[in-house]
Design an enzyme around this catalytic site. Structure first.
Site, PDB file in Angstrom:
ATOM      1  N   LYS A 122      27.228  25.707  -0.710  1.00 14.50           N
ATOM      2  CA  LYS A 122      27.699  26.445   0.467  1.00 14.50           C
ATOM      3  C   LYS A 122      26.690  26.396   1.606  1.00 14.50           C
ATOM      4  CE  LYS A 122      27.086  30.807  -1.993  1.00 14.50           C
ATOM      5  NZ  LYS A 122      27.079  30.121  -3.260  1.00 14.50           N
ATOM      6  N   LYS A 171      11.365  34.119  -0.450  1.00 14.36           N
ATOM      7  CA  LYS A 171      11.986  35.150   0.412  1.00 14.36           C
ATOM      8  C   LYS A 171      10.953  35.749   1.368  1.00 14.36           C
ATOM      9  CE  LYS A 171      16.087  35.376  -1.516  1.00 14.36           C
ATOM     10  NZ  LYS A 171      17.301  34.952  -1.319  1.00 14.36           N
ATOM     11  N   LYS A 224      24.369  17.498  -3.471  1.00 13.36           N
ATOM     12  CA  LYS A 224      25.536  18.057  -4.140  1.00 13.36           C
ATOM     13  C   LYS A 224      26.275  19.024  -3.219  1.00 13.36           C
ATOM     14  CE  LYS A 224      22.894  21.794  -6.233  1.00 13.36           C
ATOM     15  NZ  LYS A 224      23.539  23.057  -6.477  1.00 13.36           N
TER      16      LYS A 224
HETATM   17  P1  ADP Z   1      25.598  27.249  -4.056  1.00 12.86           P
HETATM   18  O1  ADP Z   1      24.755  26.084  -4.502  1.00 12.86           O
HETATM   19  O2  ADP Z   1      26.798  26.799  -3.314  1.00 12.86           O
HETATM   20  O3  ADP Z   1      24.808  28.328  -3.342  1.00 12.86           O
HETATM   21  P2  ADP Z   1      25.419  29.005  -6.314  1.00 12.86           P
HETATM   22  O4  ADP Z   1      23.930  28.802  -6.248  1.00 12.86           O
HETATM   23  O5  ADP Z   1      25.972  30.348  -5.987  1.00 12.86           O
HETATM   24  O6  ADP Z   1      26.138  27.900  -5.389  1.00 12.86           O
HETATM   25  O7  ADP Z   1      25.885  28.556  -7.750  1.00 12.86           O
HETATM   26  C1  ADP Z   1      26.844  29.192  -8.558  1.00 12.86           C
HETATM   27  C2  ADP Z   1      27.089  28.297  -9.773  1.00 12.86           C
HETATM   28  O8  ADP Z   1      27.703  27.062  -9.378  1.00 12.86           O
HETATM   29  C3  ADP Z   1      25.809  27.910 -10.516  1.00 12.86           C
HETATM   30  O9  ADP Z   1      26.072  27.929 -11.902  1.00 12.86           O
HETATM   31  C4  ADP Z   1      25.537  26.495 -10.049  1.00 12.86           C
HETATM   32  O10 ADP Z   1      24.820  25.729 -11.014  1.00 12.86           O
HETATM   33  C5  ADP Z   1      26.943  25.948  -9.840  1.00 12.86           C
HETATM   34  N1  ADP Z   1      26.984  24.893  -8.807  1.00 12.86           N
HETATM   35  C6  ADP Z   1      26.787  25.058  -7.471  1.00 12.86           C
HETATM   36  N2  ADP Z   1      26.944  23.886  -6.807  1.00 12.86           N
HETATM   37  C7  ADP Z   1      27.243  22.950  -7.741  1.00 12.86           C
HETATM   38  C8  ADP Z   1      27.542  21.545  -7.706  1.00 12.86           C
HETATM   39  N3  ADP Z   1      27.604  20.857  -6.554  1.00 12.86           N
HETATM   40  N4  ADP Z   1      27.806  20.906  -8.865  1.00 12.86           N
HETATM   41  C9  ADP Z   1      27.782  21.572 -10.048  1.00 12.86           C
HETATM   42  N5  ADP Z   1      27.528  22.889 -10.160  1.00 12.86           N
HETATM   43  C10 ADP Z   1      27.262  23.582  -9.035  1.00 12.86           C
END
Ligand code: ADP
Length: 334
Positions: free
Chosen positions: A200, A115, A197
């Protein structure tokens, strides 16, 4: 409640819309956990303030993330679903823990260093003490288990250190929180562009959101990368085809998957047909969640009731912890 013994704690970030990765990687597991454990799910709105968001937007995001989680099956009667800022005991515990956290160790945290690099103009103290607030969240209800992804392991390690330090200095109040291991079931939902994967922060066309309408789901899936198909039986699948099959396994019937596997093996697969089928099954899966989330989001009375009840239950549990903390620390003068 009686057979629910172990306490599970998990935070939900109120950022962005939930996508298919969040659903299969996290929320679906929460829905299962809530049946077997005493679960606390907390929307981490205070954490978001480190980046100085527009708080009117934050409010909308809190409502949306609650609605989406409820639509996915989180049951506010089974689990305690609450908003971080509604439970002031969090801030009280955070203050007490801050006295045990050393600036040096906080500065070394990988997420803090990231950050600082990304936003050198906003290195606030909240950012530095983020792991302390996160520890307060985790241990507020004396949770033993925390379902976390790999990216959160360092924070959990820090939480364990703070807990050990507290227990050593003041007496055993907190269990050392352990990562909840889903084993085989911790799956990664691949993106639609064949790399990495769903996330967002990725290409918006490569990630399927639970709020996407039918046309958009169809469009995203039809755009997914394919080729002209295997030319010899037994040819290995390229990554982007493996991904399509993986997505199909999540939402289509085993018979449908088997049918396309067989077509692949005999070099007769038509990816256009496969994507059409996947899109139809995906729409059947996402559609009802989207509609449900939409109607919950419109019902602000219901959402407020859920938040109020959640906050009440969370505060009851948190104040018991704070009582134990104060007794252990000797902060009981009357
Ligand atoms: P992002 O990766 O979209 O920013 P977050 O970091 O907010 O999502 O993750 C929220 C939850 O969703 C966590 O437990 C994370 O491990 C899970 N998660 C996010 N993307 C995936 C994915 N493509 N496959 C499996 N689990 C995921």
């Amino acid at each position: 409640m009686d057979k629910k013994k172990q306490i599970v704690m998990s935070g939900i970030r109120p950022t962005g819309f939930l996508h298919l990765g969040n659903y299969f990687g996290a929320v679906r597991n929460y829905v299962r956990l809530q049946q077997e454990y005493s679960c606390f799910f907390m929307v981490a709105d205070l954490h978001s303030l480190t980046t100085h968001p527009d708080t009117a937007l934050l409010k909308q995001q809190v409502f949306r993330v609650l609605a989406e989680n409820l639509a996915c099956g989180i049951d506010p009667e089974q689990a305690v679903l609450y908003c971080q800022s509604h439970v002031p005991e969090t801030a009280e515990l955070y203050l007490l823990l801050n006295m045990l956290a050393y600036v040096g160790e906080l500065e070394k945290t990988v997420t803090f260093k990231d950050k600082v690099r990304q936003h050198p103009d906003n290195v606030n103290a909240g950012l530095l003490t983020y792991p302390v607030l996160q520890t307060a969240d985790i241990i507020l209800h004396r949770a033993a288990l925390v379902p976390v992804g790999k990216d959160q392991e360092q924070h959990l390690e820090m939480a364990r250190n703070f807990v050990k330090r507290f227990n050593h200095r003041y007496g055993d109040v907190f269990p050392e929180p352990q990562a909840f291991n889903f084993g085989e079931e911790l799956l990664k939902v691949p993106s639609l562009d064949g790399t990495g994967k769903m996330s967002k922060s990725e290409n918006q066309y490569a990630t399927l959101y639970l709020a996407d309408n039918d046309e958009l789901i169809q469009k995203k899936i039809m755009r997914a990368k394919t080729d002209s198909g295997p030319t010899s039986p037994g040819a290995p699948k390229p990554d982007y085809i493996v991904n399509l099959f993986q997505l199909m396994k999540l939402v289509s019937t085993p018979e449908t998957v088997a049918q396309f596997e067989a077509a692949y093996d005999s070099c007769g697969i038509r990816y256009g047909d496969m994507k059409t089928q996947l899109a139809a099954d995906m729409i059947r899966f996402i559609g009802p969640i989207r509609e449900k989330a939409h109607s919950i989001q419109q019902d602000s009375d219901y959402l407020q009731k859920v938040m109020r009840n959640g906050a009440q239950k969370a505060r009851e549990s948190a104040s018991q912890t704070l009582q134990l903390v104060k007794e252990a620390m000797g902060l009981t003068y009357y």
